[in-house]
Motif scaffolding. Structure first.
Motif, PDB file in Angstrom:
ATOM      1  N   PHE A  51       0.897  -1.024   0.131  1.00  0.00           N
ATOM      2  CA  PHE A  51      -0.017   0.027  -0.134  1.00  0.00           C
ATOM      3  C   PHE A  51       1.005   0.931  -0.154  1.00  0.00           C
ATOM      4  O   PHE A  51       1.152   1.747   1.071  1.00  0.00           O
ATOM      5  N   VAL A  52       1.300   1.626  -1.157  1.00  0.00           N
ATOM      6  CA  VAL A  52       2.183   2.626  -1.359  1.00  0.00           C
ATOM      7  C   VAL A  52       1.624   3.915  -2.388  1.00  0.00           C
ATOM      8  O   VAL A  52       1.136   3.324  -3.380  1.00  0.00           O
ATOM      9  N   TYR A  53       1.688   4.915  -1.997  1.00  0.00           N
ATOM     10  CA  TYR A  53       1.482   5.949  -3.207  1.00  0.00           C
ATOM     11  C   TYR A  53       1.990   7.275  -2.696  1.00  0.00           C
ATOM     12  O   TYR A  53       1.742   7.751  -1.638  1.00  0.00           O
ATOM     13  N   ASP A 107      -0.917   8.833 -11.495  1.00  0.00           N
ATOM     14  CA  ASP A 107      -2.326   8.278 -11.050  1.00  0.00           C
ATOM     15  C   ASP A 107      -1.965   7.213 -10.034  1.00  0.00           C
ATOM     16  O   ASP A 107      -1.398   6.350  -9.957  1.00  0.00           O
ATOM     17  N   ARG A 108      -2.729   7.479  -8.748  1.00  0.00           N
ATOM     18  CA  ARG A 108      -2.352   6.695  -7.483  1.00  0.00           C
ATOM     19  C   ARG A 108      -2.656   5.544  -7.635  1.00  0.00           C
ATOM     20  O   ARG A 108      -2.066   4.459  -6.986  1.00  0.00           O
ATOM     21  N   ALA A 109      -3.582   4.944  -8.625  1.00  0.00           N
ATOM     22  CA  ALA A 109      -3.941   3.643  -9.003  1.00  0.00           C
ATOM     23  C   ALA A 109      -2.610   2.694  -9.382  1.00  0.00           C
ATOM     24  O   ALA A 109      -2.867   1.660  -9.319  1.00  0.00           O
ATOM     25  N   PRO A 142      -7.016  -1.075  -6.434  1.00  0.00           N
ATOM     26  CA  PRO A 142      -5.530  -0.224  -6.459  1.00  0.00           C
ATOM     27  C   PRO A 142      -5.747   1.085  -5.650  1.00  0.00           C
ATOM     28  O   PRO A 142      -4.702   1.464  -5.552  1.00  0.00           O
ATOM     29  N   ILE A 143      -6.866   1.747  -5.092  1.00  0.00           N
ATOM     30  CA  ILE A 143      -6.903   2.560  -4.486  1.00  0.00           C
ATOM     31  C   ILE A 143      -6.889   2.582  -2.888  1.00  0.00           C
ATOM     32  O   ILE A 143      -5.886   2.305  -2.105  1.00  0.00           O
ATOM     33  N   ASP A 144      -8.049   2.007  -2.202  1.00  0.00           N
ATOM     34  CA  ASP A 144      -8.019   2.022  -0.989  1.00  0.00           C
ATOM     35  C   ASP A 144      -9.447   1.666  -0.399  1.00  0.00           C
ATOM     36  O   ASP A 144     -10.309   2.254   0.259  1.00  0.00           O
ATOM     37  N   PHE A 145      -9.723   0.248  -0.380  1.00  0.00           N
ATOM     38  CA  PHE A 145     -11.102  -0.219   0.108  1.00  0.00           C
ATOM     39  C   PHE A 145     -12.024   0.468  -0.134  1.00  0.00           C
ATOM     40  O   PHE A 145     -13.130   0.803   0.738  1.00  0.00           O
ATOM     41  N   GLN A 146     -12.139   0.946  -1.297  1.00  0.00           N
ATOM     42  CA  GLN A 146     -13.611   1.687  -1.790  1.00  0.00           C
ATOM     43  C   GLN A 146     -14.769   0.823  -1.829  1.00  0.00           C
ATOM     44  O   GLN A 146     -14.753  -0.405  -2.059  1.00  0.00           O
TER      45      GLN A 146
END
Ligand code: GCU
Length: 679
Positions: A322-324, A331-333, A359-363
């Protein structure tokens, strides 16, 4: 118990119509040798049948076998098990077989496995069979886990708070540990064993260095002692800068011999406290956490140093992906894969990479992370989130089974058709010596553990899917409803249906068509699609919705961020054409005009409003459905759920009205017909 403390292990008295049948099959438990795991198995059976039959079932140690005997053990602990037709070897070290048999003319039930922990799992399977209305005289269940490490991740801080926790405080009472054993620790272990969870990371990934001090290791060791009979191993999250943060080295540079030596000694110390310790979980160079990047070293340099310290003890190192944090234009994804792909193949073989489902965060909805399918030489641990950080937190009803299932069933095509995320997690597509699946827990000190009865289902479904990622969310929901409430068929089908629809309902009133991260800042509760002023660009909802006068959505095609290129050609083909894709992902991959024609014939602007309305309408329907169930649920849980549904309905309207008002303003369009501009 009307407060939910017993979770799905309620063991309600059996209906008169079933009592005799079950009694006939459960006249005595036959155990052989004694040890801690078989003792907890025996306690569970005794407690459960005492409650369900309202009488004591005797326990015998070996001896003559009579009708109605339940034979519980391994071929070693209870030799008669070896004489029965059970095909145990194929069940491995955690599998079990529960079978009705005739043995020497007697009708018996065997609960058998190759290991004691397999026997315990078998006991819970037997209990579930009885609790869910199964025929006690005709049982043949064999099962073995398809994933080896099935882990809960607690985001629990040492001060007792829980990051993203909505069920009270941490259940670890660090102040009274290691001396005092709260009964909750045992019930926690029972609950986990009942669904096959076999490891627990006690503390937050945003880890305090102090967890590795002697005082805390003593506390963790006491928990490990309590959990051991239940097959539950302890893991710890560690802070990468622990040695220097604790003042014991000058730096935490992984290339520094003093740092390497510190970790080697620390690992040995941990294993002195906890001989079967599982390993470390690390969040590094992510959201401000220290990491090897602080010293110009790679994730592999950092992970391998820790892996080397753990290896002599058989420990594993789980490194989070989990890095960005790169430049604003990226694009963070795409960032996690970009950062880890070049390192694939350079990790020690006791390193696993833990990857969030999207790819983002538990959306509420994300496509699967492209790391599944692209990183092939490193074992990947799936990371789900049980605590509903982005899904209405404690109160909104959102059963996560369908969310997990959607991701697991997705075909990555990484090695041709059938390379589903599930096959990858199971280590089938790319074989690895170890496989794992983890989820961020939703457990706290609330009487019902999870801040609401329906949240218990999310803990439950995670355990069941971790054991078997191919089980369906609906089948698991059915078991949970029967055990948590009642087996009454009308109630079960109605409530299961409501649960199965619930995540899509939430998507509709929060983030339809693949919108994501439209939440308010910090607490992530409630809408904030207008937020644009946060320090990091990728924390702003406007970064994701890109709504303006002309249109909305994130263009992730070649003429946009090109994130789509991280997927296989087959997956790209699914998403590339905005007119042909599954519209639930439309605005994830495409920026389209407000007049974009949907498959329904409506424009996007009309369709968007329709989705929000549908979500709100469904929350109203849920209240009606629930009101009809009053006769089947005790007053306390009925009322709490009723109130939570009202909150959800009210907040669904808040989401709809806030999002549509904002989008209407930026689009410079009136609200679609039938919508009032909120005051
Ligand atoms: C989310 C969450 C944080 C958490 C982070 C993580 O961003 O909001 O609280 O620390 O995920 O998974 O590390």
């Amino acid at each position: 118990d009307e407060d939910g403390y017993d979770l799905w292990l309620r063991y309600l008295p059996l209906a008169q119509t079933r009592l005799k049948d079950v009694e006939d099959c459960v006249r005595a438990f036959v155990f052989g040798a004694e040890n801690p795991t078989l003792t907890v198995a025996r306690d569970e059976l005794e407690r459960a049948f005492f409650a369900m039959l309202v009488k004591c079932v005797p326990v015998r140690e070996g001896g003559g076998i009579s009708d109605g005997a339940v034979l519980v053990g391994t071929p070693d602990s209870l030799p008669v098990i070896a004489d029965l037709d059970l095909s145990l070897p194929e069940l491995g070290k955690e599998g079990y077989r529960v079978r009705s048999l005739i043995h020497e003319g007697k009708r018996v039930t065997a609960i058998a496995a190759n290991t004691d922990i397999g026997v315990l799992y078998g006991c819970f399977a037997f209990l579930r069979h009885i609790q869910t209305g199964g025929d006690p005289a005709r049982i043949d269940i064999s099962s073995a886990p398809k994933v080896e490490l099935r882990l809960l991740n607690h985001w629990d801080n040492l001060d007792g708070s829980v990051e993203r926790g909505y069920a009270g405080f941490s259940i670890w009472d660090w102040w009274t540990l290691p001396d005092y054993v709260n009964r909750r620790y045992i019930d926690y272990a029972r609950a986990n064993a009942s669904i096959g969870i076999n490891g627990t990371v006690l503390n937050n990934v945003n880890a305090a260095p102090e967890i590795l001090t002697e005082a805390y290791l003593a506390k963790a060791a006491r928990l490990a002692d309590i959990f051991r009979p239940y097959g539950l191993k302890v893991f710890l999250s560690v802070n990468f800068a622990s040695p220097s943060a604790l003042g014991e080295t000058a730096t935490s540079d992984p290339a520094d011999p003093a740092v390497q030596a510190w970790w080697k000694d620390k690992a040995s110390e941990v294993y002195r406290w906890i001989p079967d310790f599982g390993g470390f979980l690390v969040k590094a160079n992510s959201e401000g956490q220290p990491g090897p990047g602080d010293y110009d070293r790679s994730h592999a340099d950092g992970a391998n140093m820790l892996a080397d310290a753990l290896a002599p003890h058989g420990g594993i190192l789980i490194w989070r992906a989990f890095v960005y944090a790169s430049d604003a234009g990226t694009d963070r994804a795409t960032e996690a894969l970009n950062e880890f792909k070049p390192l694939d193949g350079t990790f020690r073989n006791n390193v696993l990479l833990q990857v969030k489902n999207g790819p983002i965060d538990f959306q509420p909805r994300e496509p699967f992370s492209p790391i599944f399918g692209q990183i092939t030489k490193t074992p990947l641990v799936m990371e789900f989130q049980i605590t509903k950080e982005y899904l209405g937190q404690a109160t909104h009803l959102a059963y996560l089974g369908p969310v997990f299932e959607e991701v697991l069933k997705f075909d990555t095509h990484a090695r041709g058709p059938g390379s589903t995320v599930s096959e990858i997690v199971k280590g089938k597509t790319f074989p690895h010596p170890v496989t794992g699946i983890a989820a961020v827990a939703n457990i706290g000190t609330d009487r019902d553990w999870t801040g609401g009865t329906f949240n218990q289902a999310n803990w439950y479904v995670f355990g069941r899917m971790a054991w078997d990622p191919d089980e369906t969310a609906a089948a698991i929901a059915e078991d949970w409803v029967k055990m948590t409430f009642t087996c009454e068929p009308g109630f079960v089908s109605t409530v299961v249906e409501m649960m199965m629809r619930s995540p899509e309902t939430l998507v509709n009133y929060m983030m339809p068509f693949g919108l994501h991260h439209q939440v308010a800042t910090g607490h992530h509760y409630g809408p904030g699609p207008w937020v644009s002023e946060l320090d990091r660009p990728e924390w702003n909802p406007t970064y994701y919705n890109r709504a303006d006068k002309d249109g909305i959505g994130f263009n992730r095609l070649a003429d946009g961020s090109n994130a789509i290129a991280q997927y296989s050609p087959e997956v790209q083909a699914l998403f590339a054409d905005p007119h042909a894709l599954d519209e639930r992902y439309l605005l994830w991959f495409h920026h389209v005009s407000w007049d974009f024609p949907l498959s329904s014939g409506k424009t996007l602007w009309q369709g968007l409003a329709e989705r929000y309305d549908a979500g709100v309408a469904e929350t109203a329907r849920m209240i009606d459905i629930w009101d009809q169930q009053r006769a089947h649920v005790d007053g306390q849980r009925f009322a709490q759920i009723r109130t939570f549904l009202e909150i959800q309905h009210r907040e669904a309207q808040w989401w709809r009205d806030a999002c549509l008002a904002y989008f209407s303003a930026v689009a410079q369009r009136p609200l679609p017909e039938g919508h009032k501009q909120p005051a």
